[in-house]
Design an enzyme around this catalytic site. Structure first.
Site, PDB file in Angstrom:
ATOM      1  N   ASP A 187       0.834  -1.196   0.000  1.00 12.74           N
ATOM      2  CA  ASP A 187       0.000   0.000   0.000  1.00 12.74           C
ATOM      3  C   ASP A 187       0.875   1.255   0.000  1.00 12.74           C
ATOM      4  OD1 ASP A 187      -2.748   1.123   0.372  1.00 12.74           O
ATOM      5  OD2 ASP A 187      -1.879   1.894   2.225  1.00 12.74           O
ATOM      6  N   GLU A 246      14.730 -15.493  -0.474  1.00 19.59           N
ATOM      7  CA  GLU A 246      15.160 -16.607   0.361  1.00 19.59           C
ATOM      8  C   GLU A 246      14.129 -17.728   0.400  1.00 19.59           C
ATOM      9  OE1 GLU A 246      15.995 -15.204   4.259  1.00 19.59           O
ATOM     10  OE2 GLU A 246      17.349 -13.606   3.575  1.00 19.59           O
TER      11      GLU A 246
END
Length: 543
Positions: A205, A258
């Protein structure tokens, strides 16, 4: 680093769920996570690839959940963490990815950090998490600068000890200080919390708002964010699209990389020109950024051709797909927006006393716009209910309005409630199947029955079946992973090829010709008896 998968996000069609308005499992009038889980199979049937959920975190709900009090929990309105886990698991079992909203520009004023900052006082480490400043004038009684809130009024609020805090949105949404290492570390931990629970990405956002110009220099213009960042001729706004924001997303990208399965970041960034927006989707930053310039474009061939071309070129220069969108929870639904005369400014909400759209024309153009969008290479977002042809609720009584923009603008802006009304599933059920009771947190129009899913499913020519057919053909032709080639046409016709498919939209009054060898696959409305394309119609044809 985990092995990469198939770049699913480059071509995905992602469906936005506004949790409070999607499906209510317990009859309290508020949509919830169990309701969403029960309806996921309907989205699989529609043919989308992923869902994006607007916030469901604990919140005082002053801005419909975008005022977050705790980023690691679920508001009891929507369920609990167990319900979130079940929803993610069920989505994955159905082959749907799950993207959740992340709100990093501001917190709720009921967040533990902000209450601690108020208690700790000026100069404390706690206040470093937010943007507190002394006021101007001999007694500090004037705001630190002249910035305006996006929702109307000043962007500063004074606290009892005399300091002021910045809130670019509602007074209940204090802006975080992204110069703070504590803030940066906290949000990396929040990312990991939800990644560990299995989410496939985050829609970020106000992605262009985290960093403010360090001088906090005056900027006298209104705090516009939706539909243009600055008036023509104004200097660049010091609160939006600052270069330092990219360091944040570079770090976030390393966190996501990751994890297996290509978890993604999606930018809600109201940024122009296209070259500035493309910086958010460079290879070491975000994966997608909404193309709001396309959403804002008038219903006309020339500007759309220019915007499609320029945004695709800017994104291609950094190796990113273009991400198309026509409606969301912040803008008037495109079935209504397109029912006004071409060239009028986009409205920020519509009320009963405002000029009303031509509903038939709006839906006709919306169906054509959707086929044009879904034929384009890249990813696309759908907003819940648009597959039903759902219009804006334009006659909500003012006493029911909840968008903070309504009050803060002095009732000048109707706000966004009209696109957030709970959607209809069953024509003859209580609350049109939204929940088991008649309760609905915003009133549903009496016309909602005609748009209900059970009135449209398996009905030839319905808007729902148009969407289903388009999504099936889009996947079958590999349009999301395709390439665009423009086709020469008359000035009021826009046409392009994507692989073996011709996509043609006619904006003019004269019927448009299709190539002699064209085999029509799908059309937003019936063609003329002679096979030509009428006005405000899009056709997909094999050539």
């Amino acid at each position: 680093m985990p092995s990469r998968t198939d770049n699913w996000w480059r071509s995905a069609v992602i469906y936005q769920i506004y949790p409070r308005s999607f499906a209510d499992s317990n009859g309290d009038g508020m949509g919830d996570l169990p309701g969403i889980t029960a309806r996921l199979s309907d989205l699989r049937h529609l043919g989308v690839d992923a869902v994006w959920l607007s916030p469901f975190y604990p919140s005082p709900q002053h801005d419909a959940g975008y005022d977050v009090a705790d980023y690691r929990a679920v508001d009891p309105l929507f369920g609990d963490l167990g319900d979130a886990d079940k929803m993610i698991s069920e989505a994955h079992a159905l082959g749907l990815k799950v993207i959740i909203d992340l709100v990093p520009n501001h917190t709720s004023n009921e967040h533990a950090w902000f209450t601690a900052a108020l208690a700790a006082g000026p100069g404390s480490p706690e206040r470093e998490a937010y943007i507190f400043r002394d006021g101007r004038g001999p007694d500090g009684s004037e705001p630190p600068n002249d910035w305006h809130s996006v929702f109307g009024g000043p962007a500063w609020e004074r606290v009892p000890d005399g300091q002021w805090y910045l809130h670019l949105f509602d007074v209940s949404q204090p802006d975080l200080n992204w110069g703070s290492g504590k803030v940066r570390a906290e949000f990396e931990a929040i990312l990991r919390f939800w990644l560990d629970r299995g989410v496939d990405g985050f829609r970020v956002d106000v992605a262009h708002g985290l960093i403010k110009d360090a001088t906090l220099a005056d900027w006298q213009y209104a705090g516009v964010i939706l539909g243009g960042l600055a008036p023509e001729g104004a200097p660049p706004p010091p609160m939006w699209d600052q270069d330092g924001v990219h360091e944040v997303y570079q770090r976030w990208r390393t966190v996501l990389d990751e994890y297996p399965g290509e978890r993604i970041l999606v930018a809600e960034a109201w940024v122009q020109p296209a070259e500035r927006l493309a910086r958010y989707v460079r290879p070491d930053e975000m994966h997608q950024a909404f193309n709001f310039e396309y959403l804002d474009a008038p219903w006309s061939a020339d500007p759309l051709r220019r915007i499609i071309g320029s945004t695709m070129a800017a994104n291609a220069a950094v190796g990113a797909p273009t991400t198309w969108v026509l409606s969301n929870h912040d803008v008037v639904r495109h079935a209504t927006r397109l029912g006004y005369p071409v060239g009028e400014p986009r409205r920020h909400g519509i009320g009963a006393g405002d000029p009303q759209p031509d509903a038939g024309l709006g839906l006709r153009r919306a169906r054509a716009a959707t086929l044009q969008m879904l034929g384009l290479p890249g990813s696309a977002y759908l907003y819940q209910g648009e597959e039903l042809g759902l219009p804006e609720a334009t006659e909500i009584p003012d006493e029911f309005r909840q968008d903070p923009a309504w009050e803060r603008s002095g009732h000048a802006e109707r706000g966004r409630d009209g696109c957030r009304v709970p959607i209809p599933w069953e024509a003859d059920a209580p609350s049109y199947g939204f929940g088991p009771s008649d309760a609905s947190w915003l009133p549903q129009p009496a016309t909602w029955a005609e748009y209900a899913l059970d009135r449209q499913r398996d009905v030839a020519g319905s808007t729902y079946e148009l969407y289903r057919s388009a999504l099936r053909l889009r996947a079958g032709h590999g349009l999301g992973a395709g390439a665009l080639t423009w086709v020469d046409t008359p000035a009021d016709v826009l046409a392009y090829r994507n692989g073996d498919l011709l996509v043609l939209t006619n904006y003019g009054t004269a019927p448009a010709e299709l190539p002699l060898n064209a085999r029509v696959q799908l059309s937003s409305e019936p063609l003329a008896a002679d096979g030509r394309v009428p006005q405000d119609v899009t056709v997909w044809a094999r050539v």
